[in-house]
Enzyme design. Structure first.
Site, PDB file in Angstrom:
ATOM      1  CD  GLU A 212      13.006  -7.864  -2.514  1.00 48.44           C
ATOM      2  OE1 GLU A 212      13.099  -8.817  -2.395  1.00 48.44           O
ATOM      3  OE2 GLU A 212      12.076  -7.161  -1.827  1.00 48.44           O
TER       4      GLU A 212
ATOM      5  CG  HIS B 251      13.264 -11.184  -0.181  1.00 48.07           C
ATOM      6  ND1 HIS B 251      12.370 -10.501  -0.627  1.00 48.07           N
ATOM      7  CD2 HIS B 251      12.426 -12.215   0.304  1.00 48.07           C
ATOM      8  CE1 HIS B 251      11.304 -11.797  -1.227  1.00 48.07           C
ATOM      9  NE2 HIS B 251      10.906 -12.496   0.206  1.00 48.07           N
TER      10      HIS B 251
ATOM     11  NE  ARG C  87       6.891 -11.398  -2.536  1.00 47.92           N
ATOM     12  CZ  ARG C  87       7.067 -12.694  -1.649  1.00 47.92           C
ATOM     13  NH1 ARG C  87       7.878 -12.480  -0.691  1.00 47.92           N
ATOM     14  NH2 ARG C  87       7.212 -13.521  -2.397  1.00 47.92           N
TER      15      ARG C  87
HETATM   16  N1  LIG Z   1      10.251 -11.906   3.217  1.00 50.87           N
HETATM   17  C1  LIG Z   1      10.046 -13.610   2.915  1.00 50.87           C
HETATM   18  O1  LIG Z   1      11.072 -13.693   3.224  1.00 50.87           O
HETATM   19  C2  LIG Z   1       8.305 -13.778   2.936  1.00 50.87           C
HETATM   20  C3  LIG Z   1       8.276 -15.496   3.174  1.00 50.87           C
HETATM   21  C4  LIG Z   1       6.956 -15.932   2.967  1.00 50.87           C
HETATM   22  C5  LIG Z   1       6.138 -15.494   2.081  1.00 50.87           C
HETATM   23  N2  LIG Z   1       6.222 -13.958   2.103  1.00 50.87           N
HETATM   24  C6  LIG Z   1       5.208 -12.890   2.280  1.00 50.87           C
HETATM   25  O2  LIG Z   1       4.127 -13.423   3.422  1.00 50.87           O
HETATM   26  C7  LIG Z   1       3.061 -13.216   2.282  1.00 50.87           C
HETATM   27  C8  LIG Z   1       1.626 -14.110   2.985  1.00 50.87           C
HETATM   28  O3  LIG Z   1       1.899 -15.303   3.268  1.00 50.87           O
HETATM   29  P1  LIG Z   1       0.963 -15.966   3.746  1.00 50.87           P
HETATM   30  O4  LIG Z   1       1.832 -17.461   3.510  1.00 50.87           O
HETATM   31  O5  LIG Z   1       1.057 -15.432   5.746  1.00 50.87           O
HETATM   32  O6  LIG Z   1      -0.161 -15.974   3.234  1.00 50.87           O
HETATM   33  P2  LIG Z   1      -2.243 -16.561   3.260  1.00 50.87           P
HETATM   34  O7  LIG Z   1      -1.340 -17.956   4.454  1.00 50.87           O
HETATM   35  O8  LIG Z   1      -2.957 -16.660   1.451  1.00 50.87           O
HETATM   36  O9  LIG Z   1      -2.841 -14.712   3.470  1.00 50.87           O
HETATM   37  C9  LIG Z   1      -3.039 -14.118   3.625  1.00 50.87           C
HETATM   38  C10 LIG Z   1      -3.075 -13.347   4.344  1.00 50.87           C
HETATM   39  O10 LIG Z   1      -3.240 -11.402   3.307  1.00 50.87           O
HETATM   40  C11 LIG Z   1      -4.685 -11.434   3.425  1.00 50.87           C
HETATM   41  N3  LIG Z   1      -4.947 -10.318   2.592  1.00 50.87           N
HETATM   42  C12 LIG Z   1      -4.904 -10.423   1.890  1.00 50.87           C
HETATM   43  N4  LIG Z   1      -4.590  -9.097   0.561  1.00 50.87           N
HETATM   44  C13 LIG Z   1      -5.061  -8.138   0.772  1.00 50.87           C
HETATM   45  C14 LIG Z   1      -5.369  -7.043   1.256  1.00 50.87           C
HETATM   46  N5  LIG Z   1      -5.764  -6.095   0.129  1.00 50.87           N
HETATM   47  N6  LIG Z   1      -5.602  -6.214   2.399  1.00 50.87           N
HETATM   48  C15 LIG Z   1      -5.899  -7.135   3.626  1.00 50.87           C
HETATM   49  N7  LIG Z   1      -5.411  -8.444   4.318  1.00 50.87           N
HETATM   50  C16 LIG Z   1      -4.970  -8.832   2.529  1.00 50.87           C
HETATM   51  C17 LIG Z   1      -5.201 -12.967   3.921  1.00 50.87           C
HETATM   52  O11 LIG Z   1      -7.209 -11.708   3.549  1.00 50.87           O
HETATM   53  P3  LIG Z   1      -8.105 -12.835   3.760  1.00 50.87           P
HETATM   54  O12 LIG Z   1      -7.887 -13.998   4.853  1.00 50.87           O
HETATM   55  O13 LIG Z   1      -8.793 -12.311   4.552  1.00 50.87           O
HETATM   56  O14 LIG Z   1      -7.973 -13.835   2.804  1.00 50.87           O
HETATM   57  C18 LIG Z   1      -4.992 -13.205   4.524  1.00 50.87           C
HETATM   58  O15 LIG Z   1      -5.213 -13.075   5.529  1.00 50.87           O
HETATM   59  C19 LIG Z   1       3.042 -13.966   1.454  1.00 50.87           C
HETATM   60  O16 LIG Z   1       2.255 -14.102   0.069  1.00 50.87           O
HETATM   61  C20 LIG Z   1       4.645 -13.353   0.898  1.00 50.87           C
HETATM   62  O17 LIG Z   1       4.151 -12.164  -0.046  1.00 50.87           O
HETATM   63  C21 LIG Z   1       7.352 -13.082   2.599  1.00 50.87           C
END
Ligand SMILES: NC(=O)c1ccc[n+]([C@@H]2O[C@H](COP(=O)([O-])OP(=O)(O)OC[C@H]3O[C@@H](n4cnc5c(N)ncnc54)[C@H](OP(=O)(O)O)[C@@H]3O)[C@@H](O)[C@H]2O)c1
Length: 323
Positions: A267, A286, A239
């Site tokens: 965005e 995006h 993000r």
């Molecule tokens: N560009 C795109 O089209 C696109 C597509 C899909 C998703 N995304 C983005 O990618 C993000 C991640 O997706 P995901 O499915 O992998 O999420 P997820 O499974 O919920 O994993 C999030 C990870 O981020 C870590 N985290 C959360 N807050 C943090 C912080 N302040 N500092 C460091 N690490 C932190 C969490 O730590 P813990 O393991 O310790 O809880 C976890 O390891 C989404 O939230 C979305 O914003 C973007």
């Protein structure tokens, strides 16, 4: 019958996997009357979904098709359970991340310019750009035209669903991977985000794949950009607000780092914004999660949650439990 509202733009065939006992209610953009439903599958585009919300009544559960749900709690309030589409974006977003890294290390954005100019000799400019951005001033022969990913030191910030998929896809390249999440753990070793400052100076590639939250907003600002080595490749597929845009523009314009971004703050990025014309930057608007396979995968996840909701089993992807 459980009434499930879904964006009418989704083709009906995608909803075949929904359990019996569900009545599907298509919700058209421009809805102008009240609709009673139990479960809402919002349009993936927040602006469209937010136009629909004021007309909905009775919603107890929101099943987001997307992984990022930051706009939903503020819209629906605390009395509705929210689940995200965790996992549905893993492959597309991890593939984007790998592609963006390889494209930057292979200098593809520059070679696209060469292709358009039709001037073969311009390929030697790749050596100059490699020396400039990495600070590697050795007189290398033969000249550097592209770089290698194999063996690079990669810092993966966010080790959730997508982060783990990125790790799987990076494995054949034999990179030295360092993982960071909110909290530290072992097997595999994951560092806490509080250790970030000590880890940044070692990395050659920094990947951001974590949600936008109050804690992660501005995580990478001028101070942390300055901790990065000359020529570090910063990859943000998560993000925009996680990186401070002004500081990033400055670091790119001064030639300190390079970046690949799928997300920006703001965005949409307005016409004429300085990011569009920054050097050493690959920018996509995006799109990383949007593949033809996404909708079917995400709706399978939603169908699973619906089955659990109907049988009273615990839901798997809760990002907000109703109070
Ligand atoms: N560009 C795109 O089209 C696109 C597509 C899909 C998703 N995304 C983005 O990618 C993000 C991640 O997706 P995901 O499915 O992998 O999420 P997820 O499974 O919920 O994993 C999030 C990870 O981020 C870590 N985290 C959360 N807050 C943090 C912080 N302040 N500092 C460091 N690490 C932190 C969490 O730590 P813990 O393991 O310790 O809880 C976890 O390891 C989404 O939230 C979305 O914003 C973007």
């Amino acid at each position: 019958m459980l009434r499930v509202g879904y964006p009418a733009v989704l083709s009906a065939g995608l909803l075949n996997g929904f359990p019996e006992g569900v009545e599907l209610v298509p919700l058209r953009d421009g809805l102008d009357h009240e609709v009673e439903i139990d479960v809402w599958i919002p349009d993936p585009y927040p602006a469209r979904a937010m136009r629909i919300w004021p007309h909905l009544r009775g919603v107890r559960l929101v099943l987001s098709l997307m992984a990022g749900t930051e706009w939903i709690p503020g819209t629906v309030g605390p009395h509705v359970t929210i689940c995200n589409g965790r996992g549905a974006h893993n492959i597309s977003t991890a593939e984007w991340t790998l592609s963006a890294i390889l494209a930057m290390l292979k200098h593809f954005p520059f070679f696209m310019e060469v292709q358009q100019s039709g001037e073969w000799k311009r390929r030697f400019e790749a050596s100059a750009s490699y020396a400039r951005i990495t600070g590697d001033k050795r007189a290398l022969y033969p000249p550097v035209m592209v770089e290698e990913l194999t063996g690079k030191r990669v810092l993966l910030v966010g080790y959730g669903s997508i982060g783990q998929e990125i790790e799987r896809m990076l494995a054949p390249f034999g990179v030295e991977l360092v993982r960071v999440a909110r909290s530290a753990r072992t097997e595999p070793l994951v560092h806490a985000v509080s250790e970030l400052d000590g880890l940044l100076p070692q990395a050659e590639i920094v990947i951001l794949i974590l949600p936008a939250t109050a804690e992660s907003r501005g995580l990478i600002g001028a101070r942390r950009l300055a901790l990065m080595r000359q020529g570090t490749l910063l990859v943000n597929a998560s993000r925009g607000p996680i990186v401070q845009t002004d500081a990033l523009v400055e670091a790119l314009q001064s030639g300190r780092i390079r970046a690949a971004l799928d997300v920006t703050e703001p965005e949409p990025l307005p016409l004429g914004h300085p990011l569009w014309s920054c050097p050493n930057l690959l920018l996509t608007p995006h799109v990383a999660g949007s593949s033809p396979q996404f909708a079917a995968r995400s709706l399978r996840t939603a169908a699973g949650e619906l089955c659990r909701f109907m049988t009273g089993e615990p839901l798997q992807n809760v990002v907000q439990a109703a109070i």
